[in-house]
Design a protein around this motif. Structure first.
Motif, PDB file in Angstrom:
ATOM      1  N   TYR A   6      43.868  88.063  20.443  1.00  0.00           N
ATOM      2  CA  TYR A   6      44.114  87.619  19.071  1.00  0.00           C
ATOM      3  C   TYR A   6      42.816  87.634  18.256  1.00  0.00           C
ATOM      4  O   TYR A   6      42.813  88.018  17.090  1.00  0.00           O
ATOM      5  CB  TYR A   6      44.735  86.227  19.051  1.00  0.00           C
ATOM      6  N   TYR A   7      41.700  87.210  18.860  1.00  0.00           N
ATOM      7  CA  TYR A   7      40.416  87.280  18.166  1.00  0.00           C
ATOM      8  C   TYR A   7      40.107  88.727  17.778  1.00  0.00           C
ATOM      9  O   TYR A   7      39.670  89.017  16.663  1.00  0.00           O
ATOM     10  CB  TYR A   7      39.277  86.747  19.050  1.00  0.00           C
ATOM     11  N   PHE A   8      40.314  89.631  18.713  1.00  0.00           N
ATOM     12  CA  PHE A   8      39.998  91.034  18.467  1.00  0.00           C
ATOM     13  C   PHE A   8      40.857  91.596  17.333  1.00  0.00           C
ATOM     14  O   PHE A   8      40.357  92.270  16.437  1.00  0.00           O
ATOM     15  CB  PHE A   8      40.191  91.849  19.745  1.00  0.00           C
TER      16      PHE A   8
ATOM     17  N   ALA B  69      40.932  79.292  13.528  1.00  0.00           N
ATOM     18  CA  ALA B  69      39.766  80.121  13.859  1.00  0.00           C
ATOM     19  C   ALA B  69      40.062  81.593  13.615  1.00  0.00           C
ATOM     20  O   ALA B  69      39.215  82.328  13.086  1.00  0.00           O
ATOM     21  CB  ALA B  69      39.368  79.897  15.316  1.00  0.00           C
ATOM     22  N   TYR B  70      41.268  82.060  13.986  1.00  0.00           N
ATOM     23  CA  TYR B  70      41.632  83.459  13.750  1.00  0.00           C
ATOM     24  C   TYR B  70      41.646  83.769  12.258  1.00  0.00           C
ATOM     25  O   TYR B  70      41.149  84.805  11.819  1.00  0.00           O
ATOM     26  CB  TYR B  70      43.001  83.783  14.347  1.00  0.00           C
TER      27      TYR B  70
ATOM     28  N   ASP C  44      34.987  77.014  24.305  1.00  0.00           N
ATOM     29  CA  ASP C  44      36.164  76.384  24.882  1.00  0.00           C
ATOM     30  C   ASP C  44      36.785  77.441  25.777  1.00  0.00           C
ATOM     31  O   ASP C  44      36.731  78.620  25.470  1.00  0.00           O
ATOM     32  CB  ASP C  44      37.120  75.987  23.750  1.00  0.00           C
ATOM     33  N   SER C  45      37.351  77.043  26.888  1.00  0.00           N
ATOM     34  CA  SER C  45      37.907  78.066  27.751  1.00  0.00           C
ATOM     35  C   SER C  45      39.153  78.632  27.100  1.00  0.00           C
ATOM     36  O   SER C  45      40.085  77.908  26.771  1.00  0.00           O
ATOM     37  CB  SER C  45      38.232  77.486  29.128  1.00  0.00           C
ATOM     38  N   ILE C  46      39.126  79.949  26.857  1.00  0.00           N
ATOM     39  CA  ILE C  46      40.264  80.624  26.248  1.00  0.00           C
ATOM     40  C   ILE C  46      40.708  81.736  27.171  1.00  0.00           C
ATOM     41  O   ILE C  46      39.927  82.273  27.947  1.00  0.00           O
ATOM     42  CB  ILE C  46      39.936  81.169  24.844  1.00  0.00           C
ATOM     43  N   SER C  47      41.957  82.083  27.063  1.00  0.00           N
ATOM     44  CA  SER C  47      42.527  83.115  27.924  1.00  0.00           C
ATOM     45  C   SER C  47      42.248  84.497  27.360  1.00  0.00           C
ATOM     46  O   SER C  47      41.838  84.648  26.210  1.00  0.00           O
ATOM     47  CB  SER C  47      44.037  82.896  28.048  1.00  0.00           C
ATOM     48  N   GLN C  48      42.502  85.508  28.160  1.00  0.00           N
ATOM     49  CA  GLN C  48      42.353  86.875  27.697  1.00  0.00           C
ATOM     50  C   GLN C  48      43.324  87.158  26.556  1.00  0.00           C
ATOM     51  O   GLN C  48      43.029  87.942  25.659  1.00  0.00           O
ATOM     52  CB  GLN C  48      42.598  87.854  28.855  1.00  0.00           C
ATOM     53  N   GLN C  49      44.455  86.517  26.588  1.00  0.00           N
ATOM     54  CA  GLN C  49      45.452  86.652  25.532  1.00  0.00           C
ATOM     55  C   GLN C  49      44.872  86.162  24.204  1.00  0.00           C
ATOM     56  O   GLN C  49      45.056  86.800  23.163  1.00  0.00           O
ATOM     57  CB  GLN C  49      46.657  85.818  25.948  1.00  0.00           C
ATOM     58  N   GLU C  50      44.165  85.060  24.228  1.00  0.00           N
ATOM     59  CA  GLU C  50      43.558  84.531  23.016  1.00  0.00           C
ATOM     60  C   GLU C  50      42.392  85.394  22.545  1.00  0.00           C
ATOM     61  O   GLU C  50      42.166  85.531  21.344  1.00  0.00           O
ATOM     62  CB  GLU C  50      43.138  83.079  23.240  1.00  0.00           C
ATOM     63  N   VAL C  51      41.682  86.016  23.470  1.00  0.00           N
ATOM     64  CA  VAL C  51      40.634  86.964  23.103  1.00  0.00           C
ATOM     65  C   VAL C  51      41.258  88.153  22.372  1.00  0.00           C
ATOM     66  O   VAL C  51      40.696  88.676  21.406  1.00  0.00           O
ATOM     67  CB  VAL C  51      39.841  87.426  24.346  1.00  0.00           C
TER      68      VAL C  51
ATOM     69  N   GLY D  76      52.221  82.947  11.858  1.00  0.00           N
ATOM     70  CA  GLY D  76      53.552  83.489  12.085  1.00  0.00           C
ATOM     71  C   GLY D  76      53.801  83.880  13.527  1.00  0.00           C
ATOM     72  O   GLY D  76      54.909  83.749  14.032  1.00  0.00           O
ATOM     73  N   ILE D  77      52.756  84.375  14.203  1.00  0.00           N
ATOM     74  CA  ILE D  77      52.919  84.804  15.603  1.00  0.00           C
ATOM     75  C   ILE D  77      52.263  83.811  16.555  1.00  0.00           C
ATOM     76  O   ILE D  77      52.925  83.214  17.391  1.00  0.00           O
ATOM     77  CB  ILE D  77      52.347  86.227  15.819  1.00  0.00           C
ATOM     78  N   TYR D  78      50.930  83.633  16.423  1.00  0.00           N
ATOM     79  CA  TYR D  78      50.207  82.849  17.424  1.00  0.00           C
ATOM     80  C   TYR D  78      50.599  81.370  17.448  1.00  0.00           C
ATOM     81  O   TYR D  78      50.976  80.834  18.492  1.00  0.00           O
ATOM     82  CB  TYR D  78      48.693  82.988  17.227  1.00  0.00           C
TER      83      TYR D  78
END
Length: 194
Positions: free
Chosen positions: A84-86, A35-36, A75-82, A21-23
């Motif tokens: 979402y993981y958190f 993955a999330y 895979d190189s992910i941004s801080q923004q994607e980190v 819905g968001i990401y």
């Protein structure tokens, strides 16, 4: 048992909202959305199962051992994607606690989803753009680097940091933040060629 199932259902709804819905709607990366969702549901189920057995403390350490081997650097992910993981991880932990009051869990779910919705809203994307640029020369001074970056990126450099200078290959790697110049606006239809 009913409480655990309600928590798992609430977690699944929250995880789907976060991932798809968001990401996924904003970033168009279904691989990370998957993955999330998988991380969230896995953590939620693990916590619920661990808390249902007598040796939960020992098994809890095992859970964090398993989570520590998850490498986000494949895979190189941004801080923004980190982020979402958190949030996916925290949602799984909060919803996996069957003893927690469902109203508090619901408030935390709404709070976490609301924070990500606002923090990653497209309207907030007007700031500087970040790029890692490999320039095909070695520069004599910082001013020359800034001038070249501004010309190549068609923007105003806000901040830059030279991360590598390779004299053998004659390249300079720069981490740069810049504000793009707006594209010129043309009014009217283009002239027809005859």
């Amino acid at each position: 048992m009913t409480t655990t199932l309600l928590h798992l259902a609430a977690d699944l709804v929250a995880a789907v909202l976060l991932a798809y819905g968001i990401y996924a709607r904003r970033h168009h990366r279904r691989d990370l959305a998957c993955a999330y969702l998988a991380l969230n549901v896995g953590v939620c189920v693990s916590v619920a199962v661990l808390l249902s057995v007598p040796a939960a403390g020992t098994l809890g350490l095992g859970l964090f051992g398993v989570l520590s081997i998850i490498r986000l650097r494949s895979d190189s992910i941004s801080q923004q994607e980190v982020a979402y993981y958190f949030v996916a991880l925290v949602l799984g932990l909060v919803n996996g606690l069957p003893s927690a009051d469902w109203r508090i869990v619901a408030v935390f779910n709404v709070l976490l989803l609301g924070v990500m919705y606002v923090a990653d809203h497209p309207a907030r994307a007007g700031g500087p753009v970040r790029r890692t640029v490999v320039l095909d020369t070695v520069y004599p001074d910082e001013a020359a680097i800034v001038l070249d970056l501004q010309a190549r990126l068609n923007g105003t450099v806000v901040r830059h940091s030279v991360s590598e200078v390779d004299y053998v290959r004659e390249v300079t790697t720069v981490d740069v933040r810049f504000r793009p110049r707006p594209a010129p606006v043309t009014h009217g239809a283009p002239a027809m060629l005859r």
